[in-house]
Each structure stands twice: as structure tokens, then as C-alpha cells.
Write a protein that holds these residues in place. Structure first.
Motif, PDB file in Angstrom:
ATOM      1  N   LYS A 155       0.783  -0.955  -0.072  1.00  0.00           N
ATOM      2  CA  LYS A 155       0.089  -0.145  -0.059  1.00  0.00           C
ATOM      3  C   LYS A 155       0.491   1.065  -0.360  1.00  0.00           C
ATOM      4  N   ASN A 156       1.970   1.198   0.994  1.00  0.00           N
ATOM      5  CA  ASN A 156       2.814   2.417   0.636  1.00  0.00           C
ATOM      6  C   ASN A 156       3.858   2.048   0.210  1.00  0.00           C
ATOM      7  N   VAL A 157       4.742   3.180  -0.667  1.00  0.00           N
ATOM      8  CA  VAL A 157       5.772   3.043  -1.438  1.00  0.00           C
ATOM      9  C   VAL A 157       6.475   4.551  -1.494  1.00  0.00           C
ATOM     10  N   VAL A 158       7.625   4.162  -0.785  1.00  0.00           N
ATOM     11  CA  VAL A 158       9.161   5.178  -1.153  1.00  0.00           C
ATOM     12  C   VAL A 158       9.805   5.078  -2.075  1.00  0.00           C
ATOM     13  N   LEU A 159       9.704   5.306  -3.405  1.00  0.00           N
ATOM     14  CA  LEU A 159      10.453   6.063  -3.947  1.00  0.00           C
ATOM     15  C   LEU A 159      11.602   6.917  -4.177  1.00  0.00           C
ATOM     16  N   TYR A 160      12.512   6.437  -4.139  1.00  0.00           N
ATOM     17  CA  TYR A 160      14.387   7.373  -3.980  1.00  0.00           C
ATOM     18  C   TYR A 160      15.417   7.644  -4.483  1.00  0.00           C
ATOM     19  N   GLY A 161      16.157   8.386  -4.971  1.00  0.00           N
ATOM     20  CA  GLY A 161      16.560   8.826  -5.765  1.00  0.00           C
ATOM     21  C   GLY A 161      17.177  10.737  -5.257  1.00  0.00           C
ATOM     22  N   THR A 162      18.879  10.538  -5.559  1.00  0.00           N
ATOM     23  CA  THR A 162      19.429  11.352  -5.510  1.00  0.00           C
ATOM     24  C   THR A 162      18.847  12.499  -6.367  1.00  0.00           C
ATOM     25  N   VAL A 163      19.566  13.793  -7.026  1.00  0.00           N
ATOM     26  CA  VAL A 163      19.273  14.592  -7.051  1.00  0.00           C
ATOM     27  C   VAL A 163      19.394  14.793  -8.574  1.00  0.00           C
ATOM     28  N   GLY A 164      18.581  14.374  -9.842  1.00  0.00           N
ATOM     29  CA  GLY A 164      19.187  14.544 -10.715  1.00  0.00           C
ATOM     30  C   GLY A 164      18.538  13.468 -11.534  1.00  0.00           C
ATOM     31  N   THR A 165      18.093  11.912 -11.091  1.00  0.00           N
ATOM     32  CA  THR A 165      17.795  11.266 -11.453  1.00  0.00           C
ATOM     33  C   THR A 165      16.762  10.490 -11.372  1.00  0.00           C
ATOM     34  N   GLY A 166      15.790  11.245 -12.153  1.00  0.00           N
ATOM     35  CA  GLY A 166      14.630  11.734 -12.444  1.00  0.00           C
ATOM     36  C   GLY A 166      13.297  10.833 -11.258  1.00  0.00           C
ATOM     37  N   LYS A 167      13.463  11.091 -10.309  1.00  0.00           N
ATOM     38  CA  LYS A 167      11.821  10.877  -9.919  1.00  0.00           C
ATOM     39  C   LYS A 167      10.597  11.559 -10.596  1.00  0.00           C
ATOM     40  N   SER A 168      11.390  13.053 -10.104  1.00  0.00           N
ATOM     41  CA  SER A 168       9.467  13.861 -10.572  1.00  0.00           C
ATOM     42  C   SER A 168       9.166  13.732 -12.722  1.00  0.00           C
ATOM     43  N   THR A 169      10.781  13.178 -12.857  1.00  0.00           N
ATOM     44  CA  THR A 169       9.572  13.083 -14.117  1.00  0.00           C
ATOM     45  C   THR A 169       9.012  11.753 -14.159  1.00  0.00           C
ATOM     46  N   LEU A 170       9.303  11.359 -13.283  1.00  0.00           N
ATOM     47  CA  LEU A 170       8.749   9.564 -12.924  1.00  0.00           C
ATOM     48  C   LEU A 170       7.306   9.776 -12.648  1.00  0.00           C
ATOM     49  N   ILE A 171       7.124  10.649 -11.556  1.00  0.00           N
ATOM     50  CA  ILE A 171       5.656  10.769 -11.242  1.00  0.00           C
ATOM     51  C   ILE A 171       4.642  11.270 -12.494  1.00  0.00           C
ATOM     52  N   LYS A 172       5.138  12.568 -13.133  1.00  0.00           N
ATOM     53  CA  LYS A 172       4.797  13.209 -14.012  1.00  0.00           C
ATOM     54  C   LYS A 172       4.270  11.836 -15.176  1.00  0.00           C
ATOM     55  N   LYS A 173       5.079  10.888 -15.717  1.00  0.00           N
ATOM     56  CA  LYS A 173       4.872  10.138 -16.501  1.00  0.00           C
ATOM     57  C   LYS A 173       3.477   9.214 -15.720  1.00  0.00           C
ATOM     58  N   MET A 174       3.764   8.616 -14.007  1.00  0.00           N
ATOM     59  CA  MET A 174       2.853   8.007 -13.463  1.00  0.00           C
ATOM     60  C   MET A 174       1.403   8.316 -14.057  1.00  0.00           C
ATOM     61  N   VAL A 175       1.279  10.365 -13.708  1.00  0.00           N
ATOM     62  CA  VAL A 175      -0.161  10.722 -13.510  1.00  0.00           C
ATOM     63  C   VAL A 175      -0.565  10.982 -14.883  1.00  0.00           C
ATOM     64  N   VAL A 176      -0.028  10.856 -15.862  1.00  0.00           N
ATOM     65  CA  VAL A 176       0.036  10.646 -17.378  1.00  0.00           C
ATOM     66  C   VAL A 176      -0.450   9.701 -17.936  1.00  0.00           C
ATOM     67  N   ASP A 177      -0.038   9.166 -17.824  1.00  0.00           N
ATOM     68  CA  ASP A 177      -0.521   7.881 -17.331  1.00  0.00           C
ATOM     69  C   ASP A 177      -2.312   7.575 -17.014  1.00  0.00           C
ATOM     70  N   TRP A 178      -1.839   7.678 -16.082  1.00  0.00           N
ATOM     71  CA  TRP A 178      -3.415   7.531 -15.085  1.00  0.00           C
ATOM     72  C   TRP A 178      -4.789   8.375 -15.929  1.00  0.00           C
ATOM     73  N   CYS A 179      -3.789   9.570 -16.890  1.00  0.00           N
ATOM     74  CA  CYS A 179      -5.136  10.581 -17.460  1.00  0.00           C
ATOM     75  C   CYS A 179      -6.006   9.798 -19.002  1.00  0.00           C
ATOM     76  N   HIS A 180      -4.696   9.215 -18.867  1.00  0.00           N
ATOM     77  CA  HIS A 180      -4.757   8.490 -20.683  1.00  0.00           C
ATOM     78  C   HIS A 180      -4.923   7.096 -20.539  1.00  0.00           C
ATOM     79  N   GLY A 181      -5.324   6.566 -19.322  1.00  0.00           N
ATOM     80  CA  GLY A 181      -6.013   4.506 -18.930  1.00  0.00           C
ATOM     81  C   GLY A 181      -5.121   4.231 -19.403  1.00  0.00           C
ATOM     82  N   ARG A 182      -4.158   4.617 -18.961  1.00  0.00           N
ATOM     83  CA  ARG A 182      -2.380   3.490 -19.600  1.00  0.00           C
ATOM     84  C   ARG A 182      -2.655   3.155 -17.166  1.00  0.00           C
TER      85      ARG A 182
END
Length: 989
Positions: free
Chosen positions: A177-204
């Protein structure tokens, strides 16, 4: 207990090579999806910072069993029929669909930097998933092996997990139920979250029926108590009808908490009370804590992104899965990213599709080969943020046709840092809230500056300890350093790839060292002890003097004490004295800039733009032997970045990052630079160094300063500098700050084309002497030159187009220009493939010209008819007195006809051979010098044949003259021709 004592993941102070894992991982393959744009930057700089989630009530479920955030028995109490009916009504009303549409539009919004430094890509256009590896709290706390590239590529592989499988059951079969996704600065955490949100918006992302993203940066700025329901509806108004049924329904909800390091969470009951009511107002941090405790909306899934240092803020029992973003730890992912990014339509601007596609493919190929060599760029591109920087820099270097003030190399690096560090503090739990970028400028900047001054790019552990640890005095400083080591260190420094230097560090990209060194100097961090103490004392005394002045004025009116005004003036003198000392610091900055900009040791290096290009794409050719002595390190970008940082736009961005450079300080530095930079710039500079100077003026973005500097440049020699579209734009931009005439512009062998001439058109108009030899300028370019010469403001008096494929059509354009031009006096078309038709075209329009004095048509395969036609027109011309016709296909009869011309009788002289009747031509040395200068670009066999004919002509003429003095002159010229023939045959010429 201090964090430094608590953090077991931190290693003994002696080792900087051992850091918590971040980019570790084997070179396993990774799935790729083309879904979201890989743009650096935390979500605080994209939609989440501006719009956050909504709120909803739910019933208390305190009896839910959990272990480590994974539910053994997923409590799914059946909702009432009324709740299900209400949910169906909501669904039918399209509330969630409106929410999806709103999120998709918001998360598809690109940062300004993405649109500014290249073509804007939609989030559905370009994305390569970074490697995500399943981790555990034990692994996070366990020290990693030495931070070397070999260890990153060879250590045992942890299980790779995809973004969509993060909520699969764990190894024990429990639902996560709870996931911690961690990474140093520049590894793409925020971009990955943006991708997750966009995927959900498009039914993926069908696992979840509702996704509610929160920005922890946004939450950290809210201090008022608020309920979860109000928090959601405040951010997402479309969900106000959905929120009341969140808990009473079986709706599968995902909360996204991005950037948890921004929040100071307290999971102790004494620190954060239990709350299961979504309608109860509590601090935002309490909402987050209770969501993670599963005390509030226990059925909801939660994904948290954070930097490594903040992972332990959530107790392990509340986490079902740890996952680490490892970036592009596989070079195949790097290659794929570059291929997709650089091959996008529109990347190369408005050029023809075939040409742009070929150039894009060539760039991708060269970059791929450089990655395969495991050069330093491979280590840099482990971080997706640096892949973005590489693509942005290549776009700037190759596809920039015009350079608006906002597009500078310094601006790219400043914006890159803003994307990654905007709003970031080193440690949100530290009361000082030190800006991350300010901390980097003081520490990493110091290391960078000392490296530049000592001319080194590799740093040992001793170097790191000297810069980071030597001045540490307090517990707070120790804690900040630990956070920096864990989260940010590898963003700026990476293991060296050179054999034998595996345990040393270099800056992730070479230019970053020079940027941070420049920032360190311009911020005034490079101060002597006297300057630091003096500044602090002057600030203290200055504040005290303001208070004392009031008291002194009152006392002096009551008691006539003469010494009080004296004391008051002394208090005023102290800050003034140290303000002057600070002014000397500005002079020192300007002096450093001038010294580094005009270092004579760097005079004959490639210009800085070519150096950047080589650092990214590599140098083609045989690789250097390991035992071969390396070239001296050059840091020619350092002073250019110093100037660029002082520009108004970059200072504004740095202000947002906590690095303040006041307007007065920038003004004083610019004023001091006039004494040093402009004075040294007046001296004759080699072409590549002059290009660097012009680029510095462009980066500085100070029009008044640039105008004064450019006015001192009467001659601009950029010969043999590869003038890319960017360099042409820089030259045009810098020269446009004034309207003075340029005595000479030398662009010999600069890879110019018609597009380059269009860009430089305003500059070319003001040049008296224009040298465009050896540029492959064809008929299209001649059309641009025709427009230039026919312009009513054209000042060109001398134009050299030698060794360009002008051809017949180009000659027709130039002939049209000659007919209407009023400024040109000298025109050289030596070796331009005119042929007889081209010469005829020029002769036809030459009669309408009234100002030309000298015309060079040598080495153009002209026959007798064309040569004599040109000469006949020249004889009737009012001002034309010299026509060069040597190295053409002129027969003996034609030579005799041309030899009969007399300056006093015919008004024109034709330079054909080295002889003039029975005497040596006055221009024999000129003709031989022309041959010698152009020999590398001419057909050697044809030159040898012509020299042999010239030699025969000399010998024949010598035999015909009885004058011994003339015979001696003939012998002298013959010896020069024989010497040239001998060298030509030996290959030494």
C-alpha cells in the motif's frame, strides 16, 4: 541525538569514495515507454507546486491490520448501496474524467527551459524510463562499495521493477500500500511521477480509479490547519463531489506525495496525534503522517518520492516497498534517449528536411560512439538530468539560427540548476534552511575554483576533505554535510573514467566545474580573512552607528560636549573604509576575469564552443596511449561564465536559488572590467581567441559595455574559425550594438554558406574589406552577395571570393551586382570556376560599373576569346586599371595580344605571365606569392604544368634580350620558379 549520529548510512569521514548507493546497478536491460518527456526538475517547478490535491471525508478504520505498509487482510468493507449509487452518479457526471483532463493539461505543461532551449515536446512524445530497482531499509543503511564506475556496472543486480508494478504484492504475498521511491538529485524522480500521472490520465494505469498528487513543497508552505477534504477540494475543484464518498466506496485511490524531504514529519504520537476523520482540520504534515500510518483512508495507496537522506523519516513498519531510481545505468538507455530526443521533427529549425535529418543522424551516431568508448560523458549520463543538458547544449550548438538575449550558454546552465534545485534547501529540519544552491556554491564552488587555479580536473579524497570538512565547527554544519554527501554529491562529482584514476573524482561535465568556479568568484566567496572580518564588522558597526547617531544628536543638544560629533564621525568612517575594501574586491573579480580571458597560453586552442562540442561528441581519430603525456587542461569557459552570471536574467534566476548578486555589485564589476577587459581586448588576438572574446561579450548581455568593446575592434580576423550558425549569430548580435564601419572582416575558410551570409548581412554591410576565400560559396551565396552589394548602405570596397565554387550562375549574380554597386574597388574571383561563360557575363555588365579598379580572374580556365573580351571592356572602363589573368588557358597569340597593352596608351594592365615583352613583369613576385599561398587548395599537377610554362616563357624571353641587367633579372625569377617546382615535386611545398 544529532542526525550525524543517527544516520548509520553515513561512512567514516575518511572516505568520500564510499557513499550510499544511488546510481548503482548492473547493465541490465530496461523497458522503454514513449509516454512522458524526460525533463529535469522537481515537481515543485512543475504543476504540482501550483495545484495540489483535494479532500474527502471517510469513516474511521483504526482496526486495520498492517505490517510494513503491506496489508495482510485487505479490509474492504462493503459500501452501502446508497454510497455505490452516489458514486455511480458521480462517475456518470464525469467528475473524475474532468479531473483527468485537468491533470493531463497541467502535467503536460512544459517548463520554460524546455520551450526556450529547443523545440517543445509533448509529454507523450519522448520518454525513456529510468532503471528502478527494488531495495530495502537494510540496503539503504548498509555502506556501499567504493563509488567507481566499475562497481556501479558490476555489483550484483537487485530486482528491476517497473513503475506500474510498484504496488504488486511483496515477496511474502502481502498487498503493498505504501511505496517509497527514492533517488539522488537528477535521477528523474519528478519526471517519473509526471509520467505516472499522465499514464493514469490516458488510461494506462488501470490499477487506480483516482490519482491525487500532492507537492510536499506546496504543503510545507502551508501552516494553517486544514482537513484532508478541504485540502483536496482546494486543489482539485472537480473532485468536490467525489471526496465525500472516498471512504464509503471501493474506489481505488492513489495519493502521490512528491518531495517528502521538504516536510518535517514526526511519527511519534506525542508529536503528531492520531486522526482518522478527513473533515478534521490538522496541520498538513499531520495529514501526511496519518495517511502513511494507514489511520486515515487506510484503503488508499500512497507513493512517496524523496531524496535518500529523508528515507528514514518514515518508520520502516509503514513502508511496504522501497524502490530506488538508478537513472540510466545502462548505456543503451542513454543512447535511446538521445536518439529519440535529437531525432524529433523540428529539432533543427527551418532547414531543409533532408539536410536536417542527416545532421541529426550524424549527431546521434557521434554521440553513440562516444558513449561506447565509456568516456566521462557515460558517467554523466547516468543521471537523466544531464542527458537533458547534453541535448540542450547540442541543440544550442547546432540548431540555433538566431540568438535572442535569453539564449546563452550560461543561461542554459543556470536554468539547468534551477530545474533541479529550485526551492531546495539542504535540510528542511535544520533551522537555518540553507539554500541548496548557496551551499553548493560555497563548497563545491570552492573545489571547482581551486581546481581551475591549479589547472586540474581530477580530485582526490584529500582535496574533497580540504574543501568540505576543514572549516566545519558545529553540529549543524556536520549534519548539512551528511545530507549533501547522501543526496547531491554525485550530481556534481563522479568517478574518473581514466585508467589509473578510478579512485579520484571529476566534475560530472567539465563545463560545470568552470560554471561553479565562476559562481564562487562572482558571489564574493573568494575573500581574504581581512575582507571577511571587515565586512562583518562594517555591517555591525554600520547598524550600531545608526542607533548611536540618534542618541548622540539628542545628547549634543543638551550637553555641549565637543567630542561627541567626533565619535559619531569615527563610527561613520569605519563602514566607509571597508566599503572601499569591498570595492577592491570587485576590482579583483574584474582582474581575474581579464587574466583568465586573455591567457596567452590558451591563444591557439580551439574556441570554447568547439571545445564544448568535442567534450560531448568526443574527438574522432586514434585514442591516446595511456602512457602518453596528457595535454594541459584549459579553462577558457571560466571567465565567460563569470561574465554570463553577471547578466540581469541569470542574476534573477540565481536569486530564486538563494544566490544573490546585487545590481550595485554587478555595476561595480562591469565598471572595473572596462579598465582591464576592454583594454586587453584592443590588442591583436588570434582568431580563436577573438571568437572567445566575442562570445564573452554575448554572454555578458551588457549592451553598453559590449558597444564600447566592439568600437575598439577596427579589424575582425576570424579566419579558419568554423563559423557555425551559432557563431554567426553571436558575431551578428555583438556587432549590432554599434554602427561603426569595420576596416576589415576576415572570414577566410570559415565554412560559410548562404545561410551564414544572411545572418551576417547587417555586419557585412559595414565592412570595407571583406575576405570570404575558401568557403565553398556557390551560386546561392552569390545571390546573397549580390543583394549585399546592391544595398544602398553597402560600404564594401574590397571583396575577395577566391577558391569558391562560384560557377557560371554565381558569376551572373556578381555581374548584376557590379552593374549597380558604387562602393567596390577591388574584386578577386581567383579560382572560382567561372569558365568563359562566367567571364562573358562579367564583361557584359562591367561597362555599367564606374568604380572598380582591380579585377582578378586568375585560374578560371579562360581562353583567349574570353580574356580578350574582358580586357577590351576594361580598356574603356574609367577606373579599372588592373586585370589578373594568370593561370588561365591563354595561348601564345593571346599572350602577345595582352603583352601589347600599355598602361599609358590603353589605361589597363593585364597580369598574365611573369614576363612583359622582353622584360620581367613588375608583378612577378605577386603572382608567385599568390601561387604559394593557394597551393594547398589547388590541383598540384595543374599548378606544376603552369609553372613549367612560366619557366619556358622566362627562358625564351631571356634569350631574346641582349641587356645583361635584364638577363640577371630573368635568371633570378627563373631560380625562384625552379625552386618552387622542386619543392612541389618533393612534396615539401
Amino acid at each position: 541525538m544529532s542526525r550525524a549520529m543517527q544516520c548509520q548510512s553515513c561512512l567514516p569521514w575518511g572516505s568520500w569514495a564510499q557513499l550510499p548507493r544511488s546510481l548503482a546497478g548492473s547493465r541490465g536491460t530496461r523497458s522503454v515507454s514513449v509516454c512522458a518527456a524526460a525533463v529535469p526538475g522537481e515537481l515543485g517547478s512543475v504543476p504540482l507546486a501550483l495545484s495540489a490535491p483535494r479532500d474527502s471525508p471517510s469513516s474511521c478504520r483504526s482496526c486495520v491490520r498492517y505490517q510494513g505498509g503491506s496489508q495482510e487482510n485487505s479490509a474492504q468493507p462493503g459500501s452501502s448501496r446508497h454510497g455505490q449509487s452516489q458514486l455511480r452518479n458521480v462517475a456518470s457526471s464525469g467528475a473524475i474524467k474532468k479531473h483527468q483532463k485537468s491533470l493531463s493539461a497541467w502535467f503536460s505543461h512544459q517548463p520554460n527551459e524546455e520551450r526556450q532551449f529547443g523545440p517543445s515536446f509533448s509529454l507523450d512524445a519522448v520518454h525513456v524510463d529510468p532503471v528502478i530497482r527494488e531495495s530495502s531499509l537494510e540496503e539503504i543503511l548498509k555502506p556501499s562499495p567504493d563509488l567507481t564506475i566499475q562497481n556501479q556496472l558490476q555489483q550484483p543486480s537487485r530486482r528491476v521493477i517497473s513503475l506500474h508494478n510498484l504496488f504488486d504484492v511483496d515477496a511474502c504475498g502481502r498487498q503493498v500500500k505504501n511505496v517509497v521511491l527514492y533517488g539522488t538529485v537528477g535521477t528523474g524522480k519528478s519526471t517519473l511521477i509526471k509520467k505516472m500521472v499522465v499514464d493514469w490520465c490516458h488510461g494506462r494505469l488501470p490499477r487506480f480509479e483516482l490519482v491525487i498528487p500532492f507537492s510536499c513543497e506546496d504543503l510545507s508552505h502551508s501552516h494553517a490547519h486544514v482537513s484532508l477534504r478541504r485540502l483536496i477540494t482546494k486543489k482539485y475543484q472537480h473532485l468536490r463531489d467525489v471526496v465525500p464518498v472516498l471512504e464509503s466506496s471501493n474506489l481505488r485511490v492513489l495519493f502521490i506525495l512528491n518531495g517528502l524531504e521538504r516536510l518535517n514529519l514526526d511519527f511519534r504520537l506525542a508529536g503528531t496525534e492520531l486522526c482518522c476523520d478527513p473533515n478534521e482540520p490538522v496541520p498538513p504534515s499531520a495529514i501526511v503522517v496519518n495517511l502513511l500510518r494507514k489511520y486515515l483512508l487506510p484503503e488508499a495507496s500512497i507513493i512517496v518520492t524523496t531524496r535518500p537522506s529523508a528515507v528514514r523519516r518514515i518508520p520502516g513498519k509503514y513502508v511496504g516497498r522501497y524502490a530506488e531510481i538508478c537513472g540510466f545505468s545502462d548505456t543503451n538507455l542513454q543512447k535511446l534517449y538521445f536518439q529519440m530526443r535529437l531525432s524529433q521533427p523540428g529539432c533543427s529549425g527551418e532547414e531543409s528536411q533532408d539536410r536536417s535529418s542527416a545532421e541529426q543522424e550524424n549527431l546521434v551516431e557521434m554521440l553513440s560512439r562516444n558513449l561506447e568508448r565509456h568516456n566521462q560523458i557515460t558517467a554523466a549520463c547516468f543521471l537523466p538530468s544531464y542527458c537533458w543538458l547534453v541535448c540542450t547544449t547540442l541543440h544550442f550548438l547546432y540548431f540555433t539560427r538566431t540568438v535572442p538575449p535569453s539564449q546563452t550558454l550560461t543561461g542554459i546552465y543556470t536554468s539547468f540548476l534551477r530545474l533541479n534545485f529550485s526551492g531546495e534547501v539542504v535540510d528542511s529540519t535544520d533551522p537555518s534552511h540553507v539554500s541548496m544552491m548557496k551551499y553548493v556554491a560555497k563548497t563545491v564552488g570552492k573545489l571547482a575554483y581551486e581546481g581551475v587555479m591549479s589547472r586540474k580536473t581530477c580530485f582526490s579524497e584529500e582535496d574533497l576533505q580540504q574543501c568540505f570538512e576543514v572549516e566545519m565547527k558545529t553540529e549543524s554544519e556536520l549534519n548539512l554535510l551528511e545530507v549533501f554527501r547522501s543526496d547531491v554529491f554525485r550530481f556534481f562529482l563522479s568517478p574518473c573514467m581514466q585508467p589509473g584514476k578510478e579512485h579520484t573524482f571529476v566534475f560530472t561535465v567539465p563545463a560545470m566545474q568552470e560554471y561553479l568556479a565562476a559562481l564562487y568568484v562572482v558571489l564574493g566567496e573568494k575573500k581574504t580573512l581581512a575582507q571577511r572580518v571587515g565586512q562583518e564588522l562594517s555591517e555591525v558597526v554600520g547598524k550600531v552607528s545608526e542607533d548611536v547617531s540618534v542618541v548622540v544628536n539628542i545628547i549634543s543638544k543638551v550637553l555641549p560636549l565637543r567630542f561627541l560629533p567626533v565619535l559619531f564621525n569615527l563610527l561613520k568612517i569605519f563602514p566607509r573604509y571597508f566599503s572601499r575594501l569591498g570595492g577592491k574586491g570587485k576590482d579583483a573579480i574584474a582582474h581575474t576575469m581579464a587574466e583568465e580571458l586573455f591567457r596567452e597560453e590558451d591563444y591557439y586552442n580551439d574556441d570554447v564552443l568547439d571545445q564544448i562540442n568535442s567534450s560531448i561528441l568526443g574527438v574522432e581519430g586514434p585514442m591516446r596511449h595511456p602512457d602518453e603525456a596528457p595535454d594541459d587542461e584549459v579553462f577558457e569557459l571560466f571567465p565567460i561564465f563569470m561574465g554570463g552570471i553577471l547578466s540581469r536574467r541569470n542574476r534573477a534566476i540565481l536569486e530564486q536559488l538563494g544566490c544573490s548578486i546585487k545590481n550595485l555589485a554587478a555595476f561595480e564589476i562591469a565598471k572595473a572590467m572596462k579598465k582591464t577587459v576592454i583594454r586587453k581586448g584592443r590588442k591583436g588576438l588570434p582568431p580563436s581567441e577573438l571568437m572567445d572574446y566575442l562570445f564573452f561579450l554575448h554572454e555578458f548581455q551588457n549592451e553598453r559595455f559590449t558597444a564600447e568593446a566592439v568600437r575598439s575592434l577596427r579589424a575582425v580576423n576570424l579566419s579558419f574559425v568554423k563559423m557555425t550558425p551559432l557563431k554567426c549569430s553571436v558575431l551578428a548580435s555583438v556587432m549590432s550594438t554599434t554602427c561603426h564601419e569595420v576596416e576589415e572582416l576576415n572570414l577566410t575558410s570559415c565554412n560559410l554558406d548562404s545561410g551564414s551570409l544572411r545572418t551576417l548581412f547587417p555586419v557585412l554591410l559595414r565592412c570595407k574589406a571583406l575576405r570570404l576565400q575558401l568557403n565553398s560559396l556557390g551560386s546561392d551565396a552569390c545571390k546573397e552577395i549580390r543583394d549585399l552589394l546592391l544595398h544602398d548602405k553597402c560600404a564594401v570596397s574590397s571583396l575577395r571570393l577566391a577558391n569558391n565554387p562560384v560557377g557560371e550562375q554565381g558569376a551572373r549574380y556578381l555581374a548584376e551586382a557590379l552593374a549597380g554597386n558604387r562602393s567596390l574597388t577591388q574584386l578577386s574571383l581567383l579560382h572560382t570556376a567561372l569558365g568563359d561563360p562566367g567571364a562573358e557575363a562579367i564583361a557584359q555588365h562591367l561597362a555599367r560599373n564606374q568604380h572598380l579598379q582591380e579585377l582578378n580572374l586568375g585560374y578560371n580556365s579562360l581562353t583567349d576569346a574570353a580574356a580578350l573580351r574582358v580586357v577590351e571592356v576594361a580598356k574603356r572602363h574609367e577606373t579599372l586599371d588592373k586585370v589578373h589573368l594568370y593561370f588561365n588557358d591563354i595561348s601564345e597569340d593571346g599572350k602577345r595580344a595582352l603583352d601589347s597593352l600599355r598602361m599609358d596608351r590603353d589605361g589597363v594592365r593585364a597580369l598574365v605571365f611573369l614576363t612583359a615583352g622582353t622584360d620581367v613583369s613588375d608583378y612577378w613576385s605577386h603572382i608567385l606569392n599568390v601561387v604559394q599561398r593557394n597551393l594547398p587548395f589547388w590541383d598540384r599537377e595543374r599548378v606544376r604544368q603552369h609553372l613549367a610554362l612560366l619557366l619556358q616563357d622566362l627562358e625564351s624571353s631571356r634569350r631574346q634580350t641582349p641587356n645583361p641587367w635584364r638577363k640577371a633579372k630573368f635568371l633570378r625569377v627563373e631560380s625562384e620558379v625552379k625552386k618552387m617546382l622542386g619543392k612541389l615535386q618533393d612534396g615539401t611545398l
